[in-house]
Design an enzyme around this catalytic site. Structure first.
Site, PDB file in Angstrom:
ATOM      1  N   CYS A  85      -8.211  -2.290   8.254  1.00  0.00           N
ATOM      2  CA  CYS A  85      -8.908  -3.570   8.410  1.00  0.00           C
ATOM      3  C   CYS A  85      -9.978  -3.417   9.498  1.00  0.00           C
ATOM      4  CB  CYS A  85      -7.902  -4.657   8.798  1.00  0.00           C
ATOM      5  SG  CYS A  85      -8.576  -6.305   8.662  1.00  0.00           S
TER       6      CYS A  85
ATOM      7  N   CYS B 128      -4.867  -2.089   1.404  1.00  0.00           N
ATOM      8  CA  CYS B 128      -4.175  -2.726   2.533  1.00  0.00           C
ATOM      9  C   CYS B 128      -2.783  -3.218   2.128  1.00  0.00           C
ATOM     10  CB  CYS B 128      -5.011  -3.904   3.028  1.00  0.00           C
ATOM     11  SG  CYS B 128      -4.219  -4.807   4.362  1.00  0.00           S
TER      12      CYS B 128
ATOM     13  N   GLU C  57      -2.794   4.239  27.809  1.00  0.00           N
ATOM     14  CA  GLU C  57      -3.441   2.929  27.664  1.00  0.00           C
ATOM     15  C   GLU C  57      -4.618   2.781  28.616  1.00  0.00           C
ATOM     16  OE1 GLU C  57      -3.208   0.745  25.409  1.00  0.00           O
ATOM     17  OE2 GLU C  57      -1.423   1.464  24.376  1.00  0.00           O
TER      18      GLU C  57
ATOM     19  N   CYS D 240      -9.619  -3.428   1.769  1.00  0.00           N
ATOM     20  CA  CYS D 240      -8.624  -4.393   1.289  1.00  0.00           C
ATOM     21  C   CYS D 240      -7.833  -3.843   0.102  1.00  0.00           C
ATOM     22  CB  CYS D 240      -9.298  -5.697   0.904  1.00  0.00           C
ATOM     23  SG  CYS D 240     -10.154  -6.472   2.282  1.00  0.00           S
TER      24      CYS D 240
ATOM     25  N   CYS E 169      -3.004 -12.204   2.895  1.00  0.00           N
ATOM     26  CA  CYS E 169      -4.266 -12.334   3.621  1.00  0.00           C
ATOM     27  C   CYS E 169      -5.133 -13.491   3.107  1.00  0.00           C
ATOM     28  CB  CYS E 169      -5.035 -11.026   3.528  1.00  0.00           C
ATOM     29  SG  CYS E 169      -6.548 -11.047   4.480  1.00  0.00           S
TER      30      CYS E 169
END
Ligand code: SF4
Ligand SMILES: [Zn+2]
Length: 481
Positions: A221, A231, A65, A228, A237
Site C-alpha cells: 500500500c 493486497c 528505530e 491493490c 478496504c
C-alpha cells in the site's frame, strides 16, 4: 487552584471509520499470514525474534528505530550491523565516547540521533541499573529522543507489549482501509489513528502485527503505486471499494452486512446515510474526491504553508593563497554557530538594483572598498530548500590581494576566519554552503577545461565602471607611489 479548562467538543466519527470485532479478527488473520509469507529478513528483526535477553532485544530495536527515523531500510542495514558488532549491548555503548559514536554514525546524517542513543545508553546504565523500561510510557519518559512511535515500537517488538504503532505507513494504510479523508495531521485524526492502532494490534503477536502493518505500507500500500490486486486486505478496504467505478453503493452495503451493522437487505436509498454521518469529521468531502486518483485520494494532507522565497548574494572572498573568508553565525536561530560565506540579503529591492546593493553592502558591512567589490564575478545561482524557505543564493567570487583590503566582520556574527578548503570542509557548516563551494569549484573546472576564446573571459559584474582588473591594480599602484 482550579485550572480553567477549555471545552473542546469531541470529533464526530462515523462507523465507516471504525473496525467491528469481526473485522478486527479478519484483518489480524489476513495480515499476519501475509507477513509470515512475505516479510523481509532484517538484522534487528532477527535479534528481536531470537534473543532471550530482553535488554538485548530492546537495545537492538531501539538502535534500529533511531537509525530508521530519517533513513531508508536499505541504508540502515549495514550501519546497524557495524554498530551492533562494535557495541553489542547497551553497557558497551555507554562506555563509548561521543567521537567514536559519531564516527560509526558518519554518513547517516542528523547526528543528534547518535548523541541521543549515547545519552540514553549512559542513562540506562547509570540510572536504571542496566534495565530498559518495560512499557511504552516509561520508555518515552526515560529515553531521550524516544517519542510515542519509537516507544511503542520498542515496547511491542522487543518487549511484547500490546500497543499499536502509528507512523507514515500506518497512517496511509489505515486512512485507505477506513476511508479517512480528514487532514492526517489534525489532532482528531491523529487521536483516531492511535485508537485504531491500539484496537487492531494482535495481543498474541503485537510486535509482528505492528511490523506487518508498516511492511504492508512500505511494500504493497505504497504512496504512489499501491498494489491493490495483491493486497491481503482488499476486502476490508473502503478506499479500494470507492475507487471501483459503480461499485460504491453495493460495496458499502456489503461492508455493513459483513460487520453486522445492518440487515441483510440494505435499503439502497439509505446507503448514502449509512455510508457515514453527514456531520462526520473524518470523511473526505464529496467535492474533494478525485476519481482519477483512486485509492490515492487517501490520506489527505493539510494545506502546507507555502514556503517562503528568499534570495541572497553570497560572495566568496579569496586570497591568492587559496584561503577563503568565513563568518560564524550567531549562537541562536537558524543554522546557529555554523560557518558560512559572507552573504547579503536581497529582499525588497528590484532585481535591477541588486548589483548596486551588493557592492554597497560589501563596503558597509565588510569594509570591502567599492573599487574591489565591483570586481566580483558572478558564478551561478544555487537553490537550496530549507524546511520552509526556498533560498536562492546568487554566488559571486572576488579575488583579493594578499593583505588588502582588510575584511571586517560585522558585529551580528560571532567571528570570522580565513580558511583553506580543507579546513572549511571539516568545520561545522551547512549543506547549503558546501553546495555553493561545489558550484564554484565546478565552474572553475569548466573554465579550465574550456580554452578561453579571445574576448570571452569572465568579466567583473560591474565591467562598465571597472575597465579591467589589471587597469585597476595599475591605478592603485600609481596612487600609492
Ligand atoms: S486494497 Fe489497496 S488501498 Fe486498500 S489497503 Fe490494500 S493496497 Fe492499500
Ligand atoms: Zn465519516
Amino acid at each position: 487552584m482550579v485550572k480553567a479548562s477549555k471545552s473542546v467538543s469531541p470529533a464526530v466519527i462515523g462507523l465507516l471509520h471504525k473496525f467491528s470485532e469481526p473485522e478486527v479478527s479478519l484483518l489480524r488473520e489476513k495480515l499476519l499470514s501475509h507477513y509470515d509469507a512475505n516479510h523481509r529478513i532484517l538484522p534487528w528483526r532477527s535479534i528481536a525474534a531470537t534473543e532471550d535477553d530482553r535488554n538485548k532485544r530492546a537495545y537492538a530495536v531501539w538502535v534500529s528505530e533511531m537509525m530508521l527515523q530519517q533513513t531508508q531500510v536499505a541504508t540502515v542495514i549495514s550501519y546497524f550491523e557495524k554498530w551492533i558488532s562494535k557495541w553489542p549491548t547497551v553497557a558497551d555503548l555507554s562506555k563509548a565516547t561521543l567521537e567514536e559514536v559519531n564516527q560509526v554514525w558518519a554518513g547517516l546524517g542528523y547526528y543528534s540521533r547518535a548523541r541521543r542513543l549515547h545519552e540514553g545508553a549512559v542513562k540506562v546504565m547509570d540510572d536504571l541499573d542496566g534495565e530498559f523500561p518495560s512499557d511504552r510510557d516509561s520508555l518515552v519518559e526515560q529515553l531521550p529522543g524516544v517519542g510515542r512511535y519509537t516507544g511503542s515500537a520498542i515496547a511491542s517488538i522487543a518487549l511484547g507489549s500490546c500497543v499499536g504503532v502509528v507512523d507514515g505507513n500506518v497512517n496511509r494504510v489505515m486512512a485507505r482501509l477506513r476511508g479517512i479523508g480528514a487532514d492526517i495531521s489534525a489532532q482528531a485524526t491523529v487521536d483516531h489513528m492511535w485508537s485504531l492502532a491500539d484496537q487492531l494490534v494482535d495481543p498474541e503477536r503485537p510486535g509482528d502485527f505492528n511490523q506487518a502493518v508498516m511492511e504492508l505500507g512500505a511494500t504493497v500500500c505504497t504512496p504512489k503505486t499501491p498494489s491493490c490486486s495483491t493486497c491481503p486486505l482488499q476486502s476490508l478496504c473502503v478506499a479500494y471499494r470507492r475507487s471501483q467505478d459503480g461499485q460504491q453503493k453495493t460495496s458499502i452495503s456489503s461492508h455493513f452486512k459483513m460487520v453486522g451493522k445492518s440487515k441483510d437487505k440494505v435499503d439502497e436509498s439509505l446507503v448514502k446515510d449509512i455510508e457515514c454521518l453527514p456531520e462526520c469529521d473524518l470523511c473526505l468531502r464529496k467535492e474533494d474526491w478525485d476519481s482519477s486518483l483512486g485509492v490515492q485520494n487517501y490520506p489527505r494532507k493539510g494545506q502546507k504553508t507555502q514556503s517562503r522565497q528568499e534570495t541572497s548574494a553570497v560572495v566568496i572572498l579569496q586570497r591568492p593563497n587559496g584561503q577563503m573568508y568565513f563568518v560564524q553565525r550567531p549562537k541562536t536561530g537558524l543554522l546557529a554557530n555554523l560557518w558560512e560565506f559572507p552573504s547579503i540579503a536581497l529582499t525588497s529591492e528590484e532585481e535591477s538594483q541588486w548589483e548596486e546593493s551588493i557592492t554597497q553592502q560589501l563596503q558597509e558591512d565588510f569594509a570591502v572598498p567599492q573599487s574591489y567589490a565591483c570586481l566580483r564575478i558572478f558564478v551561478s545561482d544555487v537553490l537550496h530548500i530549507f524546511s520552509h524557505i526556498r533560498q536562492t543564493y546568487k554566488v559571486y567570487k572576488l579575488s583579493l590581494d594578499d593583505k588588502k583590503p582588510e575584511v571586517i566582520c560585522p558585529s551580528k556574527y560571532q567571528g570570522s576566519q580565513w580558511m583553506t578548503r580543507e579546513e572549511f570542509m571539516s568545520s561545522a557548516t551547512s549543506t547549503a554552503m558546501k553546495k555553493i563551494l561545489k558550484a564554484v569549484e565546478s565552474s572553475e573546472q569548466k573554465a579550465k577545461d574550456k580554452k578561453p576564446k579571445r574576448g570571452k573571459e569572465e568579466k567583473p559584474v560591474d565591467a562598465k565602471k571597472q575597465k579591467t582588473i589589471s587597469q585597476f591594480f595599475n591605478a592603485s599602484a600609481k596612487k600609492q607611489k
